[in-house]
Design a protein around this motif. Structure first.
Motif: not given
Length: 725
Positions: A401-406
């Motif tokens: 949800a935070s975008g850290e995982i691409r």
């Protein structure tokens, strides 16, 4: 011109769609879909089977178990073929596979006793002799087929020590009497129907009685202006021509119209989806630098075929439109490496990627190999499956949800409602035929018009690609990596099993490893086919020194992974498994594949299993074990053994088994075609697809009834996608 080119009915489930939110086609069709059903359907009038003669409860139950639930179902049942009894043949001219009609005299008969007596009758016509074999009603036919009687014999010719017909159709005639025959349809007859004594003659009488019902009506699926334009007759009239034809030309024309009518709704929908994708999407640019970093992590250079496929995919990603691509390639051609680099390019362009596979075993192997490379390039990738622990799942969802995982690898778990991406822009679906329409749509709906790369481990024949996957742009990896050795394939009869075990003794002594695949896990008293359990007991008893691992779909994931890891590491020489190892398993040191009951598998699946070997420097072998199989099964396997070309095998599988039986089509929600023969009707498929595209391009000039009909097909698409979720 169209009237001369086309001369077309049916649709049920359709292939995958890109995004449920786009299915209304609202930008061009103002509120048509809601009113179209009443415009073209008279309403379902179902005639019960009990209305037909000679159908009691037992026969009706057999028909329903075979998919015939009403009179309407019966008249829509496609004949397998037609026997032209207007033309007699000579026995001396018969060839295997012929639909023969001969006039002959009975010269001998032999009733073979047993639990199920069979009758063998020999007939002659002066040019040769023909054997007639009866397993059903043998004693009854023995009384009728007395020596010296004359008969018209019809049926499909086989060969067993000479020409023979099993369960021919017979009509007694007087010697020298003139013969004027007719064209007879031959219908599929299930085992339940056989048991209820529903044979060809009764089926023809039932269909004739059904067609004679004055109240029989079939709803028209196609608007009048379209039927007039194409020169089509109403569906019921075409069915009359197929069930009671006056000539083979009439059969061909009626079947052609029904075939085109079956394809056209699908082709229209595919054309419409392509048009929608042209109008939406975004350009994913700026990812080539990331791609080059990832390329350096690969221990090999891409083949020319991989480079060409990757170039096409990158061009479509960077174009300002939504891209849906079907990446095809033969077993071992390196599709995963292409998908890996495409993911890297998309992640480098600033969007998130989803990589979905149908099983935990497969996606885990992808993740295990690719995650370290992504990490080396500075891209965070995670794995989400049904077995992921709760605390890890919470961490993954937060990072997603935070975008850290691409990049998120996963199974169907990716479709869960709580899996929310910050900006999903690219989806890879491996083994795409294992997913239903709604599942693909649900994944794509988690982003804003994301691009899609669907991987096909089994090459798809061109005619199917144009229809079932007509909304996807097909890209092919056209060659295998250099150094791959050919796989020698042999068909092994049961009596040579002991010799195979002795040969494996020598191979294991040399350090070779082998897979042994079995179609079933449990023992089954009703089948002579070995189960995984039985084979394991048998081999451990015969070869106690062999180091054996086992893998099947019921084992806990961790236990299954331990078996595969141990086999890959050389702890085990033999891996006994079900088809869980069909795709994604890559052990270059394994050079032998043994397939138990090979005649029970489709050719495409055999090709996938064979592709688990031949990945290293060893000479590689594939052994196809079979039991008491007939000549047709042996010929089919010999044909498979003669080639390693997956596209040729896919076409052969299509010819032999039909589109409705190919792996994956049922799971994918694809149309269950009745009339079209994708192996034989390629030209018609291409013509219909071109015609559908032209129709959609000229939307504003279409008659109102055609636009309303097409709108209805689009709305059905939405209903199906929702129904498959």
């Amino acid at each position: 011109m169209a009237r001369k080119i086309f001369s077309g009915t049916k649709t049920e489930e359709e292939p995958p769609d890109s995004d449920c939110r786009t299915l209304s086609f609202a930008h061009r069709i103002p509120a048509m879909a809601a009113r179209t059903r009443a415009a073209f359907y008279l309403g379902p009038v179902v005639h019960e089977l009990s209305m037909l003669p000679k159908l009691g409860a037992t026969r009706i139950a057999a028909l329903k178990a075979s998919g015939v639930h009403s009179v309407e179902d019966l008249v829509r049942r496609a004949p397998l073929r037609w026997i032209d009894r207007t033309k007699l043949k000579r026995i001396g001219d018969l060839r295997e596979g012929d639909d023969a009609v001969v006039r002959a005299q009975v010269v001998s008969g032999n009733l073979v006793p047993g639990r199920r007596p069979r009758l063998v009758v020999r007939v002659e016509d002066g040019t040769g002799s023909l054997e007639l074999v009866f397993f059903h009603y043998a004693q009854s036919w023995a009384r009728k087929l007395s020596r010296g009687t004359n008969w018209i014999v019809s049926g499909r010719v086989g060969f067993f020590r000479g020409p023979q017909i099993v369960h021919p159709e017979l009509e007694e005639v007087d010697p020298g009497a003139p013969w004027t025959g007719e064209i007879l349809p031959v219908y599929p007859v299930s085992e339940r129907m056989h048991e209820a004594r529903i044979e060809q003659r009764l089926l023809r009488n039932l269909v004739s009685a059904a067609l004679g019902l004055g109240s029989l009506r079939l709803p028209e699926r196609f608007p009048e202006s379209l039927r007039n334009e194409l020169g089509w007759l109403p569906e019921l009239e075409n069915l009359r021509r197929l069930h009671r034809p006056k000539s083979m030309d009439e059969v061909r024309d009626a079947r052609r119209q029904l075939c085109m009518g079956e394809i056209l709704p699908v082709a229209i929908r595919m054309a419409r989806r392509r048009e929608l994708m042209e109008r939406r999407g975004r350009a994913l640019t700026g990812g080539r630098e990331t791609l080059e970093r990832l390329r350096k992590t690969l221990p090999f250079s891409l083949t020319g075929g991989q480079e060409n496929a990757l170039s096409e995919i990158l061009s479509s990603l960077e174009a300002k439109r939504q891209s849906h691509t079907l990446l095809q390639g033969d077993v071992g051609s390196g599709k995963t490496a292409v998908a890996f680099l495409a993911c890297g390019a998309a992640a480098g362009a600033g969007v998130q990627c989803a990589f979905m596979a149908p099983t935990e075993l497969l996606v885990w192997q992808h993740f295990r190999k690719l995650e370290p490379k992504f990490r080396e390039a500075g891209i965070r990738a995670e794995l989400l499956c049904g077995s992921t622990p709760g605390s890890k799942r919470t961490e993954i969802l937060r990072g997603l949800a935070s975008g850290e995982i691409r990049i998120l690898f996963g199974t169907h778990a990716l479709l869960s409602a709580d899996v929310a991406f910050a900006d999903l822009g690219f989806c890879v679906i491996d083994e795409q035929h294992r997913f239903g329409v709604g599942q693909r749509a649900a994944l794509l709906a988690k982003g804003k018009d994301p691009d899609l790369l669907a991987l096909s481990a089994t090459p798809i024949p061109r005619s199917l690609t144009m229809t079932l996957y007509g909304d996807l742009r097909a890209v092919v990896v056209s060659e295998k990596p250099q150094g791959r050795k050919p796989i020698r394939t042999r068909v092994v009869p049961e009596e040579k099993r002991a010799g195979l075990l002795e040969w494996l003794d020598g191979e294991f002594a040399k350090g070779n490893r082998a897979y042994w695949v079995v179609p079933r896990i449990d023992d089954d008293e009703t089948s002579e086919l070995r189960s995984l359990e039985a084979l394991e007991r048998e081999i451990r008893r015969a070869r106690p020194s062999w180091k054996i691992a086992v893998a099947n779909g019921r084992m806990p994931e961790e236990e299954k992974k331990r078996s595969l890891d141990g086999f890959a590491a050389g702890e085990f020489s033999l891996l006994l498994a079900t088809t869980v190892i069909e795709v994604g398993v890559d052990v270059p040191e394994a050079g032998v594949m043994v397939i138990e009951g090979a005649d029970r598998f489709g050719l495409a699946q055999l090709h996938q299993l064979r592709g688990r070997v031949g990945r290293g420097t060893r000479d590689s072998w594939c052994f196809l074990l079979l039991g008491e199989s007939g000549r047709a099964a042996v010929d089919r396997l010999n044909g498979f053994a003669s080639t390693e070309d997956g596209f040729a095998i896919a076409e052969l599988d299509l010819e032999q088994r039909g589109a409705g039986n190919l792996e994956g089509l049922a799971q994918s929600g694809a149309t269950k075609f009745v009339w079209i023969d994708f192996a034989r009707d390629r030209d018609l498929v291409e013509q219909t697809v071109s015609y559908a595209s032209a129709k959609l391009r000229n939307w504003d000039a279409l008659p109102e009834d055609q636009r309303e009909a097409f709108a209805k097909w689009f709305s059905e698409d939405l209903l199906e996608a929702r129904g498959n979720q």
